[in-house]
Design a protein around this motif. Structure first.
Motif, PDB file in Angstrom:
ATOM      1  N   LYS A  36       3.540  29.193  28.183  1.00  0.00           N
ATOM      2  CA  LYS A  36       3.082  29.807  26.929  1.00  0.00           C
ATOM      3  C   LYS A  36       1.563  29.876  26.799  1.00  0.00           C
ATOM      4  CE  LYS A  36       3.199  25.434  24.337  1.00  0.00           C
ATOM      5  NZ  LYS A  36       3.672  24.717  23.150  1.00  0.00           N
ATOM      6  N   GLU A  40      -4.447  26.443  29.225  1.00  0.00           N
ATOM      7  CA  GLU A  40      -4.449  25.004  28.932  1.00  0.00           C
ATOM      8  C   GLU A  40      -4.299  24.197  30.230  1.00  0.00           C
ATOM      9  OE1 GLU A  40      -1.882  23.861  25.530  1.00  0.00           O
ATOM     10  OE2 GLU A  40      -1.451  22.052  26.675  1.00  0.00           O
ATOM     11  N   TRP A  42      -2.988  21.425  30.983  1.00  0.00           N
ATOM     12  CA  TRP A  42      -1.646  20.899  31.235  1.00  0.00           C
ATOM     13  C   TRP A  42      -0.805  21.913  32.016  1.00  0.00           C
ATOM     14  CZ3 TRP A  42       1.638  16.955  31.475  1.00  0.00           C
ATOM     15  CH2 TRP A  42       3.013  17.232  31.456  1.00  0.00           C
ATOM     16  N   PHE A  43      -0.851  23.179  31.575  1.00  0.00           N
ATOM     17  CA  PHE A  43      -0.025  24.208  32.217  1.00  0.00           C
ATOM     18  C   PHE A  43      -0.578  24.595  33.586  1.00  0.00           C
ATOM     19  CE2 PHE A  43       1.010  24.569  27.662  1.00  0.00           C
ATOM     20  CZ  PHE A  43       2.364  24.258  27.758  1.00  0.00           C
ATOM     21  N   CYS A  90       8.273  27.444  29.731  1.00  0.00           N
ATOM     22  CA  CYS A  90       7.831  26.826  28.488  1.00  0.00           C
ATOM     23  C   CYS A  90       7.510  28.001  27.570  1.00  0.00           C
ATOM     24  CB  CYS A  90       6.601  25.936  28.679  1.00  0.00           C
ATOM     25  SG  CYS A  90       6.029  25.291  27.081  1.00  0.00           S
ATOM     26  N   ASP A 115       9.027  21.277  28.796  1.00  0.00           N
ATOM     27  CA  ASP A 115       8.146  20.946  27.654  1.00  0.00           C
ATOM     28  C   ASP A 115       8.748  21.240  26.283  1.00  0.00           C
ATOM     29  OD1 ASP A 115       6.066  20.144  29.421  1.00  0.00           O
ATOM     30  OD2 ASP A 115       5.490  22.239  29.667  1.00  0.00           O
ATOM     31  N   ASP A 116       9.013  22.519  26.012  1.00  0.00           N
ATOM     32  CA  ASP A 116       9.488  22.919  24.688  1.00  0.00           C
ATOM     33  C   ASP A 116      10.932  23.400  24.808  1.00  0.00           C
ATOM     34  OD1 ASP A 116       6.862  22.392  24.193  1.00  0.00           O
ATOM     35  OD2 ASP A 116       6.296  24.441  23.663  1.00  0.00           O
ATOM     36  N   ARG A 177       6.492  13.932  18.033  1.00  0.00           N
ATOM     37  CA  ARG A 177       5.329  13.172  18.520  1.00  0.00           C
ATOM     38  C   ARG A 177       4.524  12.637  17.341  1.00  0.00           C
ATOM     39  NH1 ARG A 177       3.220  17.299  23.406  1.00  0.00           N
ATOM     40  NH2 ARG A 177       5.315  17.738  24.147  1.00  0.00           N
ATOM     41  N   THR A 203      -1.185  25.809  18.989  1.00  0.00           N
ATOM     42  CA  THR A 203      -1.435  24.485  19.558  1.00  0.00           C
ATOM     43  C   THR A 203      -2.639  24.447  20.498  1.00  0.00           C
ATOM     44  OG1 THR A 203       0.156  24.970  21.313  1.00  0.00           O
ATOM     45  CG2 THR A 203       0.985  23.809  19.386  1.00  0.00           C
ATOM     46  N   LEU A 230      -0.146  16.839  18.631  1.00  0.00           N
ATOM     47  CA  LEU A 230       0.864  16.904  19.699  1.00  0.00           C
ATOM     48  C   LEU A 230       0.285  16.821  21.098  1.00  0.00           C
ATOM     49  CD1 LEU A 230       2.532  20.270  20.679  1.00  0.00           C
ATOM     50  CD2 LEU A 230       0.252  20.150  19.718  1.00  0.00           C
ATOM     51  N   ASN A 231      -1.022  17.132  21.250  1.00  0.00           N
ATOM     52  CA  ASN A 231      -1.587  17.103  22.605  1.00  0.00           C
ATOM     53  C   ASN A 231      -3.081  16.760  22.559  1.00  0.00           C
ATOM     54  OD1 ASN A 231      -2.670  19.500  21.627  1.00  0.00           O
ATOM     55  ND2 ASN A 231      -1.470  20.832  22.950  1.00  0.00           N
ATOM     56  N   ILE A 281       0.859  11.943  30.403  1.00  0.00           N
ATOM     57  CA  ILE A 281       2.225  12.344  30.748  1.00  0.00           C
ATOM     58  C   ILE A 281       2.142  13.043  32.107  1.00  0.00           C
ATOM     59  CG2 ILE A 281       3.145  12.389  28.402  1.00  0.00           C
ATOM     60  CD1 ILE A 281       2.517  15.354  28.230  1.00  0.00           C
ATOM     61  N   HIS A 286       6.908  17.476  35.557  1.00  0.00           N
ATOM     62  CA  HIS A 286       7.290  18.702  34.841  1.00  0.00           C
ATOM     63  C   HIS A 286       7.119  19.971  35.694  1.00  0.00           C
ATOM     64  CE1 HIS A 286       7.505  17.113  30.485  1.00  0.00           C
ATOM     65  NE2 HIS A 286       7.509  16.073  31.307  1.00  0.00           N
TER      66      HIS A 286
HETATM   67  C1  GLA Z   1       3.961  21.121  24.621  1.00  0.00           C
HETATM   68  C2  GLA Z   1       2.479  21.152  24.316  1.00  0.00           C
HETATM   69  C3  GLA Z   1       1.671  20.992  25.584  1.00  0.00           C
HETATM   70  C4  GLA Z   1       2.123  19.767  26.366  1.00  0.00           C
HETATM   71  C5  GLA Z   1       3.593  19.834  26.652  1.00  0.00           C
HETATM   72  C6  GLA Z   1       4.092  18.585  27.350  1.00  0.00           C
HETATM   73  O1  GLA Z   1       4.320  22.289  25.295  1.00  0.00           O
HETATM   74  O2  GLA Z   1       2.128  22.359  23.677  1.00  0.00           O
HETATM   75  O3  GLA Z   1       0.316  20.861  25.262  1.00  0.00           O
HETATM   76  O4  GLA Z   1       1.850  18.609  25.602  1.00  0.00           O
HETATM   77  O5  GLA Z   1       4.313  20.006  25.422  1.00  0.00           O
HETATM   78  O6  GLA Z   1       5.485  18.548  27.468  1.00  0.00           O
END
Ligand code: GLA
Length: 330
Positions: A36, A40, A42-43, A90, A115-116, A177, A203, A230-231, A281, A286
């Motif tokens: 999504k 970011e 994380w992705f 996601c 994730d979601d 969370r 987010t 949440l993050n 995490i 993931h």
């Molecule tokens: C959601 C959040 C991300 C990350 C993932 C982890 O998608 O938007 O920033 O924290 O969860 O599972």
């Protein structure tokens, strides 16, 4: 020698004409990985570890960023046109659940979520789609505990301390969370009335910054602030907003969730900031594990577990290298 060759030629011909499995094995495996918010960290990390799985197993990985429902539908159609057999997603909006499931089915693609977790029309998780997410409540609780302990260490007067709760209620994992953080924070004696709800529209850091700014402006009574969301992007937005109002490392304790580049960059700054910690995490689990799961589903018809929840570990400025190493990320 000649006879053996003849026999294996016959076998190959038989496999080609009758053996579906031999045909399948010869087919290229192609897996989509839709996220999504591709910008970011994380992705980006999830994609990096998915690519590692692709390299190891020899399949083609198609990385797609889809920030809207329209883009998700186009992405699934594109994957189908490219003859992919499945995808990991996601989604930008969990309420698109039934539509995404129907689309994947129509295009004959296997799907799992990361994730979601998708929800149905009544907001309940769609349990038929395999999912890997984080143990949201538990990880939120770790955030709340870390903040409560730091407040205590600093000896702050709770009457003068406010908490910015960056919330994003339409996403269940975000709700859980943040609720987890609130529960341990209040259990440690933090006054519920001092927790200021700061809803964000998206987010990312910018939206968290805007939400936190409003919360701080409306509550000039507080001398110290803490923040969570949440993050890491949520926590960082709050930290930047607080800095703008003169609340620096001495008067701000924000704890995020993620532990990727967004957090590390903050810890690497020569002077500490209000970004106190992050619950690390695993983008490896993931990204890598979901891709392997999808690969095995396609090639061995081994369906992934319906629900896998991963755990987290608190990292701070002084410990992040060590904690990342322990999670196999360095
Ligand atoms: C959601 C959040 C991300 C990350 C993932 C982890 O998608 O938007 O920033 O924290 O969860 O599972």
């Amino acid at each position: 020698m000649q006879r053996r060759m003849f026999v294996s030629l016959i076998a190959a011909a038989a496999a080609l004409s009758f053996g579906a499995s031999a045909v399948q094995a010869a087919e290229e495996v192609k897996i989509g990985f839709i996220v999504k918010q591709p910008e970011e960290p994380w992705f980006q990390d999830e994609w990096k570890f998915a690519a590692q799985a692709a390299k190891e197993k020899g399949f083609t990985l198609v990385k797609i960023g889809a920030q809207s429902g329209d883009k998700v539908i186009t992405a699934i159609d594109n994957l189908s046109a490219q003859k992919a057999q499945g995808f990991v997603i996601c989604t930008p909006d969990v309420k698109l659940g039934p539509g995404i499931v129907a689309k994947a089915k129509a295009d004959n693609l296997k799907m799992m979520t990361v994730d979601d977790r998708l929800v149905d029309g009544s907001g309940k998780p769609i349990e038929s789609v395999p999912h890997m997410g984080i143990s949201a409540t538990k990880i939120g609780e770790q955030v709340g505990t870390a903040i409560a302990e730091e407040i205590k260490k600093r000896g702050w007067d709770l009457k003068e301390t406010g908490a910015i709760k960056i919330s994003f209620e339409q996403l269940p994992t975000a709700h859980d969370r943040v609720a987890g953080a609130v529960s341990t924070l209040t259990a440690a004696g933090f006054p519920a009335a001092n927790i200021i709800d700061a809803p964000q529209a998206k987010t990312d850091t910018e939206n968290a910054f805007n939400a936190a700014n409003i919360a701080i402006t409306k509550n000039p009574q507080f001398k110290h602030w803490v923040a969570f969301g949440l993050n890491d992007e949520a926590a960082l937005g709050a930290v930047r907003a607080a800095e703008g109002r003169g609340f620096k490392a001495d008067n701000m304790v924000a704890v995020g969730i993620g532990g990727s580049e967004s957090a590390i960059n903050e810890f690497k700054k020569p002077n500490p900031t209000g970004f106190f910690g992050s619950v690390l995490i695993s983008p490896k689990r993931h990204g890598y594990e979901t891709s392997i799961d999808m690969y095995e589903w396609i090639t061995q018809n081994k369906e992934p577990a319906k629900l896998t929840l991963t755990s987290g570990a608190l990292m701070e400025r002084g410990t992040y290298n060590e904690v990342r190493k322990q999670m196999g990320l360095e």
